[in-house]
Design a protein around this motif. Structure first.
Motif, PDB file in Angstrom:
ATOM      1  N   GLN A 406       0.820  -1.205   0.000  1.00  0.00           N
ATOM      2  CA  GLN A 406       0.000   0.000   0.000  1.00  0.00           C
ATOM      3  C   GLN A 406       0.860   1.263   0.000  1.00  0.00           C
ATOM      4  O   GLN A 406       0.595   2.217  -0.734  1.00  0.00           O
ATOM      5  N   TRP A 410       0.998   3.852  -3.127  1.00  0.00           N
ATOM      6  CA  TRP A 410       0.545   5.225  -2.915  1.00  0.00           C
ATOM      7  C   TRP A 410       1.667   6.211  -3.249  1.00  0.00           C
ATOM      8  O   TRP A 410       1.420   7.292  -3.788  1.00  0.00           O
ATOM      9  N   PRO A 415      -2.441   8.533  -6.437  1.00  0.00           N
ATOM     10  CA  PRO A 415      -3.796   8.692  -6.982  1.00  0.00           C
ATOM     11  C   PRO A 415      -4.307  10.125  -6.809  1.00  0.00           C
ATOM     12  O   PRO A 415      -4.102  10.758  -5.766  1.00  0.00           O
ATOM     13  N   LYS A 416      -4.966  10.622  -7.851  1.00  0.00           N
ATOM     14  CA  LYS A 416      -5.594  11.951  -7.876  1.00  0.00           C
ATOM     15  C   LYS A 416      -4.585  13.090  -7.718  1.00  0.00           C
ATOM     16  O   LYS A 416      -4.978  14.232  -7.456  1.00  0.00           O
ATOM     17  N   ASP A 431      -5.967   5.436 -10.603  1.00  0.00           N
ATOM     18  CA  ASP A 431      -6.911   4.985  -9.570  1.00  0.00           C
ATOM     19  C   ASP A 431      -7.174   3.492  -9.688  1.00  0.00           C
ATOM     20  O   ASP A 431      -7.217   2.760  -8.679  1.00  0.00           O
ATOM     21  N   GLY A 432      -7.359   3.004 -10.922  1.00  0.00           N
ATOM     22  CA  GLY A 432      -7.588   1.571 -11.094  1.00  0.00           C
ATOM     23  C   GLY A 432      -6.390   0.733 -10.684  1.00  0.00           C
ATOM     24  O   GLY A 432      -6.540  -0.317 -10.045  1.00  0.00           O
ATOM     25  N   MET A 434      -4.114   1.543  -8.472  1.00  0.00           N
ATOM     26  CA  MET A 434      -3.966   1.592  -7.009  1.00  0.00           C
ATOM     27  C   MET A 434      -4.923   0.610  -6.330  1.00  0.00           C
ATOM     28  O   MET A 434      -4.559  -0.039  -5.345  1.00  0.00           O
ATOM     29  N   LYS A 435      -6.128   0.475  -6.856  1.00  0.00           N
ATOM     30  CA  LYS A 435      -7.072  -0.493  -6.276  1.00  0.00           C
ATOM     31  C   LYS A 435      -6.537  -1.918  -6.439  1.00  0.00           C
ATOM     32  O   LYS A 435      -6.644  -2.744  -5.523  1.00  0.00           O
ATOM     33  N   LEU A 436      -5.961  -2.201  -7.594  1.00  0.00           N
ATOM     34  CA  LEU A 436      -5.411  -3.538  -7.801  1.00  0.00           C
ATOM     35  C   LEU A 436      -4.223  -3.802  -6.883  1.00  0.00           C
ATOM     36  O   LEU A 436      -4.063  -4.917  -6.369  1.00  0.00           O
ATOM     37  N   PHE A 438      -3.763  -2.476  -3.944  1.00  0.00           N
ATOM     38  CA  PHE A 438      -4.324  -2.666  -2.603  1.00  0.00           C
ATOM     39  C   PHE A 438      -4.871  -4.082  -2.437  1.00  0.00           C
ATOM     40  O   PHE A 438      -4.577  -4.773  -1.450  1.00  0.00           O
ATOM     41  N   LEU A 439      -5.656  -4.539  -3.410  1.00  0.00           N
ATOM     42  CA  LEU A 439      -6.205  -5.892  -3.324  1.00  0.00           C
ATOM     43  C   LEU A 439      -5.097  -6.942  -3.384  1.00  0.00           C
ATOM     44  O   LEU A 439      -5.149  -7.960  -2.682  1.00  0.00           O
ATOM     45  N   LEU A 478      -5.176 -10.598 -10.659  1.00  0.00           N
ATOM     46  CA  LEU A 478      -4.891  -9.192 -10.355  1.00  0.00           C
ATOM     47  C   LEU A 478      -3.676  -8.697 -11.137  1.00  0.00           C
ATOM     48  O   LEU A 478      -3.655  -7.549 -11.601  1.00  0.00           O
TER      49      LEU A 478
END
Length: 951
Positions: A406, A410, A415-416, A431-432, A434-436, A438-439, A478
């Motif tokens: 994470q 980050w 992101p953003k 953003d996409g 970063m979600k991957l 994290f998962l 992932l």
């Protein structure tokens, strides 16, 4: 920047607060157990090696990190390989099996070794030191060490013959073999100078003629004594060298055993995930696994209660709850304080990469401090049995993997906040991704926890394989999704020149490799190769983490070096004021330091990526040691250290030669009565002699025999003389061009009918780029033996000549003044030598002048001459000075007779009056403004051959 520093200081207080919380927990435990607080702190400060014996390291990828950061747990008190004998180790539920068919081999299964290996650095000293031992006593000590090494080899050999030996034991055996090898190398290096010294003594005492006897009895006795000593030392040295070879064989054998175990574990098929029987067995074994976990926790708290009382149970339970509840909020607060300002669209490179490094550090340091404090606290007060320690390490591995993934995601993806992003991605794709990430951190962290807890609870093989298969498939999916996001980004066409780490090119090559690995990890469980799939999954996550961290550190290194080693930066100003070096030199120092750090980071990353495949730091350091201190090829020993020192000697000798040449040229030779040619010859000859002496000294220090070099050079010269004349001629000519530098890259030269700029001097030929952007390949021998005009040999200054003709009615002095004014108003012309105007000749149609001036950069000659001509024509028109046409008068003889002849031909044949008048007008040989052949200077053609910028 000040706000960033203030936020960073605030962020540092978080880890300190976590440490205070941990100490408070330890204080509570101390109060419940009745231990002395000062003694507890002293025990906490002691190294782990002084508090507990070594146990098996944590398996897995991230386990390597925790095995170094966390202390090992106390060894079992009974030599039972099936498990520990503590109160919390007998809680395995009935029916639970083991992952391995054979019981794991622990440290108690290996043959006993009588204490640590003694060091041999002081066993044999160099001659001439303050050693009171004789050579015979030194040899006896070496033989004693040889006996100890033989025992160690026998113990390693016996341990390797045992079936089912585990990786921790193999690592211990390898470390022992490497210790023997290092000690033997030290001993051999210490013995070699002594052996050479005794050999010299024997050579001096021996008679000159073979078979003759020494002159006196005393000499004969000394000779016999030295020969006996030489035999003893030589025998000891050879035995030590045999030990080195045997140690290398042992290390190779251990590596082969490790690779064989890894191959068998990965390539042994098991049940497919499509087999319904697998999931039926997993469902059957799950209740027993849950029961084993419950009994493990119950026995642990029972152990704590029996040893420290009820208050200790409450404090331990509270510490566990507090560490889980408080660590993530504290981490979140610290990361928020160190967060980047999204309103800043274009931060400085140092601020961007520095903030990313700080975020990655803070994301990991808080969980690590909490884990270490909790782990060490339980270990110090003997409240953590072995299996509980293994379970806690499994939990710590999973949490640390999640925190690192994470934090790094980050930091790099941002992101953003596109201005702070370190990889070229759009906001939506960032953003996409970063979600991957994290998962992926969550899923792989759970996999690491399950992999560690399986060994604690003795989970059956089917259940362990099922969990590994599910985690591997999830991580593979992932990874594929993340690869699609990164590959579909159009902004990845070129590297960002401001902050690219150089990994984008490597990433384009690694993309197919990651796709293949993800597909293999996805398909292997279907065919029953679950362990192979889990291994590939570990390598995907581990290599991606290493490369991501390497990308971040490389960018940070370049940014810090570029910012710190500027001429106006504090470091740059300090170097400039202290060492009196220029700003460019300061920047070069920064680039060199950045390059060294980059090499170290890349080497560390390569070793980290290859570590799971059996390559460790010991192998790398062994190779570096051999390269640095010598490896033998035939009868010659190459040593990188000797080569570096030899090059340094050559550089020092060359510098001294150049300094002496300057002294001769500027101080000594000007005061002599020698002519200029002889002075130049003396200076050049001294330079050649100095270079030869410096080269001979460097070769001698490197260990090269000059006689052998001469023999090789003579043999090569024979072959060169027959078949490679042209190639060698061009090669030697290229060396002369590089050494003498009659031309250099960037010079404007004229070779025959071609002219242009030198772009590259290769070994065989030189590349010249013409003004038409054509490349001409000229052999180096033509440049050495032919005639070459170099416009920029010493500098870029050059002369331009502009011819101009005016009518005979013009005032020559006014023309001269106007031309001088034009020259003085042209900024590109040099004031010294001053421009000059010459009245060249009385032409057929004009008074011919020439304006001659010098340019600082002859490359701009065409541009400057064009501007001067524009200015001249403007000023001449303002002054009424005419630039005449070339004129010619046509005289027709016997005009009357011609008219009579034409009259007899009739009126139609007679020319009109207008045509006759036109025929009598002056004939313009060339259009207005064009130059005649007589107006073109001999230098004009070569100077005006270029285009707008002199090319």
């Amino acid at each position: 920047m000040k706000r960033r520093i203030r936020n960073f200081r605030r962020a540092v207080t978080g880890p300190l607060a976590a440490a205070v919380v941990g100490i408070a927990v330890l204080a509570g435990i101390t109060a419940g157990t009745g231990r002395d607080w000062a003694g507890a702190l002293n025990a906490l400060a002691q190294p782990a090696s002084e508090q507990a014996t070594e146990t098996q390291p944590v398996p897995g990828v991230v386990g390597r990190i925790l095995n170094q950061a966390l202390p090992p747990q106390d060894a079992p008190k009974a030599a039972n390989p099936a498990g520990p004998t503590s109160d919390a180790s007998s809680d395995a539920a009935p029916g639970t099996g083991s992952n391995d068919a054979a019981s794991p081999v622990t440290a108690t299964d290996a043959p006993p070794v009588a204490g640590p290996l003694p060091t041999l650095r002081d066993a044999v000293r160099l001659p001439g030191g303050s050693d009171t031992l004789g050579d015979q006593e030194r040899a006896a000590q070496v033989h004693a060490k040889l006996d100890a090494w033989t025992v160690t080899f026998e113990q390693i050999d016996a341990a390797l013959k045992r079936p089912g030996i585990g990786r921790p034991i193999l690592d211990d055996l390898r470390s022992r073999a490497e210790a023997v090898k290092a000690a033997a190398e030290d001993t051999a290096r210490s013995l070699q100078p002594r052996v050479k010294a005794v050999e010299r003594k024997v050579a001096e005492l021996a008679p000159a003629e073979a078979g003759a006897e020494a002159e006196t009895e005393e000499v004969r006795a000394q000779l016999a004594e030295q020969r006996a000593l030489l035999a003893t030392l030589t025998g000891a040295l050879k035995q030590v060298q045999v030990v080195q070879l045997r140690a290398e064989e042992m290390i190779t054998r251990i590596s082969d055993v490790r690779r064989g175990q890894l191959t068998r574990r990965l390539l042994t098929p098991s049940s497919s995930i499509l087999d319904p029987g697998l999931w039926l067995r997993v469902a059957t074994d799950t209740p027993a696994t849950v029961t084993a976990l419950r009994l493990l926790v119950q026995d642990w708290f029972s152990l704590i209660y029996s040893r420290a009382g009820g208050w200790a149970v409450l404090f331990v339970f509270g510490a566990l709850i507090a560490s889980v509840i408080l660590v993530w909020p504290v981490r979140h607060v610290l990361l928020e304080r160190a967060a980047r300002d999204g309103d800043v669209a274009d931060p400085t490179p140092v601020a961007r990469s520095g903030a990313a490094v700080a975020i990655t550090f803070l994301a990991v340091v808080v969980p690590v401090i909490t884990m270490v404090v909790l782990y060490r606290g339980l270990d110090v007060f003997e409240l953590m049995p072995e299996r509980i320690g293994m379970a806690l390490r499994a939990i710590f591995r999973g949490l640390l993997m999640f925190a690192f993934a994470q934090g790094l995601g980050w930091a790099v993806i941002a992101p953003k906040k596109p201005g702070w992003r370190l990889i070229p991605l759009s906001d939506a794709r960032a953003d996409g991704l970063m979600k991957l990430v994290f998962l992926g951190g969550v899923v792989f962290g759970l996999g690491l926890f399950a992999d560690g807890i399986d060994e604690v609870l003795r989970v059956p093989v089917e259940s362990s394989d099922a969990i590994a298969a599910v985690i591997s498939i999830a991580v593979a999916l992932l990874s594929m999704a993340a690869l699609r996001i990164v590959a579909a980004e159009p902004a990845r066409e070129e590297e960002d020149a401001a902050g690219a780490s150089g990994l984008n090119f490597l990433w384009r090559w690694l993309m197919p490799v990651y796709w293949l690995a993800a597909l293999v990890s996805l398909a292997a469980p279907v065919f029953g190769y679950i362990q192979f799939s889990w291994f590939i999954t570990e390598q995907i996550v581990w290599s991606a983490s290493v490369l991501g961290l390497l990308h971040l550190l490389l960018i940070f290194t370049d940014d810090v070096a570029a910012a710190a080693f500027r001429a106006d930066a504090p470091v740059g100003r300090g170097l400039t004021e202290s060492l009196a070096i220029s700003g460019n030199a300061v920047e070069q120092i920064g680039v060199l330091l950045s390059g060294v750090v980059r090499i170290l980071l890349i080497v560390g990353a390569v070793v980290s990526v290859l570590a799971p495949w059996g390559v460790n730091t010991t192998d790398i350091t062994s190779l570096l040691r051999q390269a640095m201190f010598g490896f033998q090829v035939g009868s010659f020993t190459f040593a990188l250290s000797d080569i570096v020192i030899g090059l340094a000697i050559f550089v020092v000798g060359l510098t001294a030669t150049r300094a002496m040449q300057r002294w001769l040229e500027n101080r000594y030779l000007p005061h002599t009565r020698l002519d200029v040619g002889l002075k130049t010859s003396i200076r050049t000859t001294f330079g050649y002699i100095g270079v030869i002496i410096a080269a001979m000294a460097a070769f001698t220090f490197m260990g090269l025999d000059l006689q052998n070099v001469a023999i090789v050079a003579g043999a090569l010269s024979v072959g060169i003389g027959f078949g490679l004349q042209s190639i060698v001629n061009n090669f030697v000519s290229g060396l002369i061009l590089l050494a003498e530098r009659p031309i250099k890259v960037g010079d404007w030269i004229v070779v025959g009918a071609e002219q242009g700029f030198v772009r590259r001097i290769n070994v065989r030929a030189t590349e010249i780029e013409t003004f038409d952007r054509q490349t001409v390949i000229v052999p180096n021998s033509d440049l050495i033996s032919g005639v070459v005009k170099n416009w920029m040999h010493h500098d870029t200054t050059g002369r331009i000549i502009i011819p101009i003709g005016v009518s005979y009615a013009s005032d020559p002095e006014q023309v001269r003044d106007i031309l001088m004014e034009v020259a003085s108003d042209t900024k590109q012309l040099l004031a010294y030598p001053a421009p000059q105007v010459f009245f060249m000749e009385f032409g057929a149609s004009s008074l011919d002048f020439e304006l001659r001036a010098y340019l600082a950069n002859i490359d701009q000659s065409l541009i400057v001459k064009s501007e001067i001509r524009f200015d001249i024509i403007r000023r001449f028109r303002e002054a009424g000075i005419e630039i005449p046409f070339p004129q010619q008068d046509i005289h027709l003889r016997d005009m009357d007779r011609l008219e009579a002849v034409m009259g007899r031909g009739g009126r139609a044949a007679r020319p009109a009056p207008a045509e006759t008048a036109a025929a009598r007008k002056p004939v313009a040989a060339t259009p207005p403004g064009a130059a005649t052949k007589d107006d073109v200077s001999g230098d004009e053609g070569s100077q005006d051959a270029g285009d707008g910028d002199g090319r």
